[in-house]
Scaffold this motif. Structure first.
Motif, PDB file in Angstrom:
ATOM      1  N   VAL A 712       0.843  -1.205   0.000  1.00  0.00           N
ATOM      2  CA  VAL A 712       0.000   0.000   0.000  1.00  0.00           C
ATOM      3  C   VAL A 712       0.873   1.248   0.000  1.00  0.00           C
ATOM      4  N   ASP A 713       1.936   1.246   0.813  1.00  0.00           N
ATOM      5  CA  ASP A 713       2.812   2.428   0.909  1.00  0.00           C
ATOM      6  C   ASP A 713       3.546   2.716  -0.391  1.00  0.00           C
ATOM      7  N   SER A 714       3.743   1.673  -1.206  1.00  0.00           N
ATOM      8  CA  SER A 714       4.491   1.898  -2.453  1.00  0.00           C
ATOM      9  C   SER A 714       3.723   2.759  -3.454  1.00  0.00           C
ATOM     10  N   VAL A 715       2.427   2.943  -3.231  1.00  0.00           N
ATOM     11  CA  VAL A 715       1.672   3.860  -4.098  1.00  0.00           C
ATOM     12  C   VAL A 715       2.229   5.272  -3.958  1.00  0.00           C
ATOM     13  N   ASN A 716       2.686   5.611  -2.731  1.00  0.00           N
ATOM     14  CA  ASN A 716       3.248   6.943  -2.502  1.00  0.00           C
ATOM     15  C   ASN A 716       4.534   7.166  -3.292  1.00  0.00           C
ATOM     16  N   ASP A 723       2.536   6.023 -14.333  1.00  0.00           N
ATOM     17  CA  ASP A 723       2.382   4.957 -13.348  1.00  0.00           C
ATOM     18  C   ASP A 723       1.178   5.209 -12.448  1.00  0.00           C
ATOM     19  N   LYS A 724       0.957   6.472 -12.086  1.00  0.00           N
ATOM     20  CA  LYS A 724      -0.231   6.806 -11.289  1.00  0.00           C
ATOM     21  C   LYS A 724      -1.498   6.519 -12.086  1.00  0.00           C
ATOM     22  N   TYR A 725      -1.449   6.855 -13.358  1.00  0.00           N
ATOM     23  CA  TYR A 725      -2.584   6.599 -14.242  1.00  0.00           C
ATOM     24  C   TYR A 725      -2.870   5.095 -14.299  1.00  0.00           C
ATOM     25  N   SER A 764      -7.848   3.715  -0.100  1.00  0.00           N
ATOM     26  CA  SER A 764      -7.474   4.993   0.483  1.00  0.00           C
ATOM     27  C   SER A 764      -6.481   5.738  -0.415  1.00  0.00           C
ATOM     28  N   LYS A 765      -5.521   5.012  -0.961  1.00  0.00           N
ATOM     29  CA  LYS A 765      -4.540   5.636  -1.863  1.00  0.00           C
ATOM     30  C   LYS A 765      -5.199   6.078  -3.171  1.00  0.00           C
ATOM     31  N   TYR A 766      -6.130   5.278  -3.634  1.00  0.00           N
ATOM     32  CA  TYR A 766      -6.908   5.628  -4.832  1.00  0.00           C
ATOM     33  C   TYR A 766      -7.646   6.953  -4.604  1.00  0.00           C
ATOM     34  N   LEU A 767      -8.249   7.090  -3.423  1.00  0.00           N
ATOM     35  CA  LEU A 767      -8.969   8.320  -3.097  1.00  0.00           C
ATOM     36  C   LEU A 767      -8.019   9.496  -2.924  1.00  0.00           C
ATOM     37  N   ASP A 768      -6.803   9.226  -2.417  1.00  0.00           N
ATOM     38  CA  ASP A 768      -5.807  10.303  -2.305  1.00  0.00           C
ATOM     39  C   ASP A 768      -5.495  10.892  -3.678  1.00  0.00           C
ATOM     40  N   LEU A 769      -5.342  10.020  -4.672  1.00  0.00           N
ATOM     41  CA  LEU A 769      -5.065  10.502  -6.033  1.00  0.00           C
ATOM     42  C   LEU A 769      -6.250  11.293  -6.576  1.00  0.00           C
ATOM     43  N   TYR A 770      -7.450  10.846  -6.246  1.00  0.00           N
ATOM     44  CA  TYR A 770      -8.650  11.579  -6.666  1.00  0.00           C
ATOM     45  C   TYR A 770      -8.662  12.978  -6.051  1.00  0.00           C
ATOM     46  N   GLU A 771      -8.326  13.076  -4.765  1.00  0.00           N
ATOM     47  CA  GLU A 771      -8.267  14.379  -4.097  1.00  0.00           C
ATOM     48  C   GLU A 771      -7.177  15.250  -4.706  1.00  0.00           C
ATOM     49  N   GLN A 772      -6.070  14.629  -5.100  1.00  0.00           N
ATOM     50  CA  GLN A 772      -4.974  15.379  -5.729  1.00  0.00           C
ATOM     51  C   GLN A 772      -5.437  16.013  -7.032  1.00  0.00           C
TER      52      GLN A 772
END
Length: 946
Positions: A712-716, A723-725, A764-772
């Motif tokens: 999970v942390d590797s998404v950061n 890659d984010k896409y 949660s990481k998916y939603l972080d990218l959405y917020e970004q």
């Protein structure tokens, strides 16, 4: 090999359009657009306008929104000429649609809130009526769709708002190409985008093939002027889908060239009402036709049909039972009549009426019958043919009657002769116009203690077994335990169809008892007719039930009527209504409304969760919010497909398929029905894959996820935008698969190669990218993630709200130290992963840290949290007013209106809150900032709080 650049795709399209007859014109900005419009309107109207005259014209046509401009487009205007005389002009020729001026331009620049440059614009008489947005090959088609929505927000209304005249959008990535009607951004839905095809349903998805057919100037002009429909009730545009277009064209051709009958076979759920109405409306302009009469069965003329027809043409439907109004329409100037089969039958059969109708016997008329597979197999068809000597009959059906399923009756071809156009269920599924079915065959006999899946069990018809109390209780328990998953946390509703009224009443009582015993109440309703011999469908699979006589005075089954009255009394208590068997038809209509209006009434307790029926509502009833049918009834042929098809209307990404749960072995009957109404090998095309295949797909996708982001942390640690896409694409696909998996009765998280908690952590990481992305939009930062659709609605779970968190807090206080720690982790994870709770995350955390330890009794937690939130709400509102210099009582009114309408506040009401009016250059920025803060306030302190 590199993918084809967007610029090359655009240039090739423009070159192809020129070869088709579109004149290329250089329009770089709004000034060019206006100058070109002047010269084109002069050419079209065969006149020359002075600058003053054209200024008058431009002022007239600049008014209005998208819907109002669509009506203006088809009207005629007058203007004052320089010499004082009145001049006239039209924007397009809707009668001779080929006699318009056709131009193509590309890279038009418009500046509103932001500056935008549009790909390819098709101008008819100088107005931008068709807009084409392109993406390079390999990119999602939805990116082009989302781009048109951004243009709506940013620039289409800029200047004189001429781009609001767009009637049709076309989006393409070269490989896939779709079209759809223009509307305001809140009314646009990617599910309402369509492929084009020929009359044999051969699809043109490649841009080059699509262009040759769709963009042929006369064809496109005809589509724009004749086949864009304006719905008055919804104030929106609808464009006919390709099969609707071909059906109307085929009927018009048949009427113009002969007196022969004909019928249209369009599968259930494909929009026959709109097709048939547009047919009727088009035929009213055909010379030599005295009347066009659209005939619908009384039971189908519910509030939705009336609303739809009256939205296409005001006051076109007389919804009363008064035959005199029909006689009047037959004898006045009304060209299009919408009536019921029952009133038409009265008009030609009853002595007092038939004398008035006598002079019309030889007039040439066209009768169009909706759902002719049901309405035309009695004596009425023969009576109409006998009375009207020059009538031409056209039928619409989703499931025709063939020799195999006629069972002694006449076939559709016997009555209506030739099939003029065919669009079967496999066509509709391939075009994504209806959904596939997920069919589960569950046997109640192999194991008497549980319901188990076994599609090999033979039908057991012994009444004492089928109607045993033990079996029926098992089925009700199964429905209750799976209903939440089947309906996506009761976002949708369902029908339960059974074999007889006695059986229905027993099921009804079991549900009532379970409701009183259970924690979560399901709203159960039922309706059935109470005439004699009312129970079973005939061998053909017919599900007809005639409710045209609201009082049912002929051969009334008094026992059934009394029992129905008891059920209606329960309904009245639940929904605060006042129906009885004397107002049977009104009761019928109200049930239809409640099933259809699931979205509005889901959280008010005014919706129906499960509707118990024998025959009613299994045919001719459409609701996008119905996604599940439970079946304890023998069905076959057209009756089976009609019943299953109640569930497969398209509605958003949560509704990925229609659920069919069979408590009888209907496997062979399903296979026969599909073979009859689609083709012998169609089953795999109309049903979803089995559970095991979804598990396999999910686990393969998890492998892709872990290769890209092992933890999970590797998404950061993802730095490249690509890659984010890719992460968003993979996880979004997993959300789709999880949504499907949860609807299977045998879903087991242990079958998945990832535990649910880790899956939620990735969310949660998916939603972080959405917020970004949301933040980047505010700062005008460009990101490739901006073009991707996160489909957040897939992860909204309505049952996870503040009340859910408070329940966990109480559990945490009661639990052991070890369990308490685990519950605390669950709370923190839920606050991170649940979109509706994210805005409340910090508030709830502070409550847990600062207030929870001081609360003595668990019973006080809810009260104390309520007091805490009230205080924080007042502080937050005070802060908002001070920081933005707002008038408090006016802000209160704006918030109240947002809560009532569930819509963004109107710009005027936001400006009214300001103590001082900002400078003109800053007004838009200030308004948007305050609007966002008000909506954030509402989201924090009201959404998801009981």
């Amino acid at each position: 090999m590199n993918t084809q650049p967007e610029e090359v795709l655009e240039q090739e399209l423009v070159d192809q359009l020129q070869k088709l007859g579109w004149d290329r014109v250089a329009v770089r900005n709004e000034n060019d657009l206006i100058q070109n419009l002047k010269s084109q309107l002069e050419q079209h109207n065969d006149t020359i306008y002075s600058d003053k005259e054209f200024g008058n014209i431009l002022t007239q046509i600049s008014h209005g929104n998208i819907f109002e401009k669509a009506k203006q487009l088809r009207g005629k205007f007058q203007y004052q000429m320089d010499d004082g005389e009145t001049g006239y002009f039209q924007l397009v020729d809707s009668i001779d649609w080929c006699k318009n001026e056709f131009q193509v331009s590309h890279q038009v620049n418009m500046e509103g809130i932001h500056k935008n440059r549009y790909d390819v614009t098709l101008l008819i008489n100088g107005l931008p009526l068709v807009q084409i947005e392109l993406k390079r090959r390999g990119l999602e088609l939805k990116e082009a769709f989302n781009q048109t929505i951004r243009y709506h927000k940013h620039s289409y209304s800029a200047g004189h708002g001429l781009f609001q005249y767009i009637q049709i959008f076309v989006i393409s990535n070269g490989v896939n190409t779709k079209y759809y009607a223009n509307n305001s951004e809140d009314k646009l839905d990617f599910k309402q985008t369509f492929f084009w095809a020929d009359k044999n349903n051969r699809q043109f998805s490649n841009l080059s093939d699509f262009t040759d057919v769709f963009f042929e100037p006369c064809h496109l002009s005809k589509l724009v002027t004749k086949y864009v429909v304006m719905s008055e009730s919804d104030k929106m545009l609808m464009v006919l889908r390709q099969y609707q277009f071909h059906a109307v064209e085929a009927i018009v051709e048949r009427v113009k060239t002969s007196n022969k009958f004909g019928y249209i076979w369009h599968t259930t759920g494909s929009g026959k009402t709109l097709t048939s109405f547009k047919t009727a409306q088009t035929l009213t302009g055909t010379s030599g036709i005295h009347k066009v009469v659209f005939v619908v069965d009384r039971k189908d003329l519910d509030y939705k049909t009336i609303e739809d027809f009256n939205s296409y043409k005001k006051d076109s439907v007389d919804g009363t039972d008064n035959t005199k109004s029909l006689i009047k329409q037959f004898n006045d100037e009304t060209k299009l009549i919408v009536t019921t089969l029952q009133k038409l039958n009265n008009a030609i059969q009853k002595t007092g009426y038939s004398k008035v109708m006598e002079p019309l016997r030889d007039q040439r008329m066209v009768f169009i019958f909706d759902e002719c597979h049901r309405s035309q197999f009695g004596q009425t068809h023969a009576r109409i043919k006998k009375f009207f000597t020059n009538v031409q009959m056209i039928g619409f059906t989703g499931t025709p009657i063939f020799a195999k399923n006629a069972v002694g009756k006449k076939t559709t071809a016997d009555l209506f002769h030739e099939c003029l156009h065919k669009y079967v269920i496999t066509d509709a599924i391939n075009d994504q116009n209806v959904l596939k079915f997920s069919i589960e065959y569950l046997s109640t006999f192999k194991d008497q203690s549980t319901i188990v899946q076994d599609i090999q069990v033979e039908d057991i018809d012994k009444v004492e077994v089928l109607e045993s109390s033990e079996r029926m209780e098992q089925i009700v328990d199964h429905i209750i335990s799976h209903h939440t998953y089947k309906t996506h946390s009761r976002s949708f509703n369902s029908i339960f169809c059974v074999s007889s009224i006695n059986t229905l009443l027993r099921y009804y009582e079991i549900f009532k008892t379970k409701n009183m015993e259970g924690e979560k109440r399901l709203n159960i309703a039922t309706i059935f007719s109470y005439h004699a011999n009312e129970d079973d469908s005939d061998p053909s699979g017919s599900l007809d039930t005639d409710i045209s006589d609201p009082t049912h005075m002929k051969s009334v089954n008094k026992h059934s009527r009394d029992r129905l009255q008891d059920c209606i009394e329960d309904y009245n208590k639940t929904f605060k209504t006042n129906y009885s068997t004397d107002t049977f038809y009104q009761y019928y209509q109200d049930i239809g409304k409640r099933v259809r209006r699931r979205k509005e009434n889901k959280n008010t307790g005014q919706g129906i969760d499960i509707l118990l029926v024998v025959n009613m509502f299994l045919t001719g009833f459409d609701s996008r919010w119905l996604n599940t049918i439970y079946v304890d009834k023998n069905l076959k042929y057209h009756g089976l497909l009609q019943a299953f098809s109640r569930t497969n209307r398209i509605l958003g990404i949560k509704k990925s398929h229609g659920n069919v749960v069979c408590y009888r072995n209907l496997k062979s009957a399903t296979d026969e029905s599909v073979a009859l109404f689609a083709d012998k090998n169609a089953l795999e095309h109309i049903t979803v894959a089995p559970y095991s295949e979804y598990v396999e797909k999910f686990n393969l996708a998890i492998s892709d996820l872990l290769r890209l982001t092992p933890s999970v942390d590797s998404v950061n640690e993802l730095e490249r935008e690509e890659d984010k896409y890719r992460f968003v694409e993979i996880y979004r696909n997993l959300l789709h698969l999880m949504t499907d998996l949860r609807t299977f009765s045998d879903f087991n998280p242990q079958d998945l190669s990832i535990d649910i908690q880790t899956f939620e952590d990735y969310k949660s990481k998916y939603l972080d990218l959405y917020e970004q992305v949301k933040f980047d939009r505010q700062t005008d930062k460009v990101s490739i993630l901006d073009s991707i659709d996160f489909e957040i609605e897939l992860i909204r779970r309505d049952e996870v709200n503040v009340s859910y968190i408070l329940d966990l807090l109480i559990q945490m206080r009661l639990a052991s130290a070890k369990d308490s720690e685990q519950i605390h982790k669950t709370i923190m994870s839920t606050l991170e992963n649940e979109p509706r709770l994210r805005s409340k995350k910090e508030l709830i955390k502070r409550f847990i840290e600062d207030h929870l330890p001081t609360i003595q009794s668990n019973d006080d937690i809810r009260t104390e949290f309520g007091n805490y939130m009230s205080e924080e709400q007042q502080k937050s509102l005070q802060r908002l007013c001070e920081e933005e210099n707002l008038i408090r009582d006016k802000v209160d009114r704006v918030i109240s209106n947002v809560l009532y309408t569930n819509k963004k506040p109107h710009p005027k009401s936001v400006f009214a809150c300001l103590q001082e009016t900002p400078k003109l250059t800053k007004r838009t920025t200030v308004r948007e900032r305050i609007t966002d803060r008000i909506l954030a306030f509402v989201d924090t302190f009201f959404e998801g709080i009981d």
